[in-house]
Design a protein around this motif. Structure first.
Motif, PDB file in Angstrom:
ATOM      1  N   ARG A 100      -1.948   0.951   2.258  1.00  0.00           N
ATOM      2  CA  ARG A 100      -2.770  -0.136   2.634  1.00  0.00           C
ATOM      3  C   ARG A 100      -2.085  -0.929   3.848  1.00  0.00           C
ATOM      4  O   ARG A 100      -0.855  -1.297   3.185  1.00  0.00           O
ATOM      5  CB  ARG A 100      -3.265  -1.269   1.360  1.00  0.00           C
ATOM      6  CG  ARG A 100      -4.047  -0.266   0.452  1.00  0.00           C
ATOM      7  CD  ARG A 100      -4.745  -1.266  -0.579  1.00  0.00           C
ATOM      8  NE  ARG A 100      -5.783  -0.796  -1.390  1.00  0.00           N
ATOM      9  CZ  ARG A 100      -6.953  -1.032  -1.137  1.00  0.00           C
ATOM     10  NH1 ARG A 100      -7.540  -1.270  -0.260  1.00  0.00           N
ATOM     11  NH2 ARG A 100      -7.747  -0.276  -2.155  1.00  0.00           N
ATOM     12  N   ALA A 102      -2.371  -4.203   6.099  1.00  0.00           N
ATOM     13  CA  ALA A 102      -3.321  -5.305   6.936  1.00  0.00           C
ATOM     14  C   ALA A 102      -2.756  -5.401   8.433  1.00  0.00           C
ATOM     15  O   ALA A 102      -1.561  -5.408   8.918  1.00  0.00           O
ATOM     16  CB  ALA A 102      -2.695  -6.629   6.573  1.00  0.00           C
ATOM     17  N   ASP A 159      -7.876  -5.114   7.363  1.00  0.00           N
ATOM     18  CA  ASP A 159      -7.247  -4.216   6.141  1.00  0.00           C
ATOM     19  C   ASP A 159      -7.670  -3.223   6.222  1.00  0.00           C
ATOM     20  O   ASP A 159      -8.949  -2.753   6.358  1.00  0.00           O
ATOM     21  CB  ASP A 159      -7.621  -5.124   4.781  1.00  0.00           C
ATOM     22  CG  ASP A 159      -7.045  -4.334   3.740  1.00  0.00           C
ATOM     23  OD1 ASP A 159      -5.756  -4.271   3.857  1.00  0.00           O
ATOM     24  OD2 ASP A 159      -7.438  -3.754   2.762  1.00  0.00           O
TER      25      ASP A 159
END
Length: 175
Positions: free
Chosen positions: A11, A13, A99
């Motif tokens: 993940r 951002a 994101d």
């Protein structure tokens, strides 16, 4: 699909920090020559605009002023090249994409965002670049994704390096 089904899940951002890193890694690797040539051309044309503007100003004030303005603008672009590139990257991001969840399996990389899911087979990857905090995966000289090494929720950055190298058959450029 559940994250545990993939050997690597990340993940990241897409904030200011990530975009700065993506541009820095691109400029140091896949866009190195292009950036250098473009920046040099801005300097040369900027200086030429200033010289021509100063010469022409005596005879035709408006044309001279336009050439001076042109020269100043090009010199500002050359001087603030990284800021210019960052603004350009921000404009290229799809609306609402802040994101990203990347999933890596044996055949492809999946990119999940608010805009939908994109699939990228490993043979479509142009280059992989890494530094101490990031992996940048480039699809060509102008398009790529950034992975925060701290963002692995499944797998770890070191194992990912050998995985992505093996699946793309590309050397990992370390910066």
């Amino acid at each position: 699909m559940e994250e545990s089904l993939f050997p690597f899940v990340n993940r990241t951002a897409y904030d200011q920090r990530a975009l700065v890193a993506l541009n820095r890694l691109a400029e140091a690797s896949v866009r190195k020559e292009k950036s250098r040539r473009t920046r040099a051309l801005c300097y040369v044309c900027g200086v030429a605009g200033l010289v021509a503007g100063a010469f022409v100003y005596r005879h035709q004030a408006i044309v001279g002023q336009l050439l001076l303005l042109y020269g100043v603008l090009l010199l500002l672009v050359a001087i603030s090249w990284r800021s210019f590139q960052l603004r350009s990257s921000k404009r290229q991001l799809q609306r609402g994409v802040t994101d990203c969840r990347y999933e890596f399996d044996e055949d492809e990389m999946l990119c999940h965002t608010a805009a939908g899911t994109e699939r990228y087979p490993y043979d479509r990857i142009y280059a992989v670049v890494a530094d101490s905090e990031w992996y940048a995966i480039f699809l060509d000289e102008s398009h790529g994704v950034i992975l925060d090494k701290q963002g692995f929720t499944t797998g770890d950055p070191l194992s990912f390096k050998s995985f992505i190298g093996m699946h793309t058959k590309l050397p990992i450029q370390e910066l």
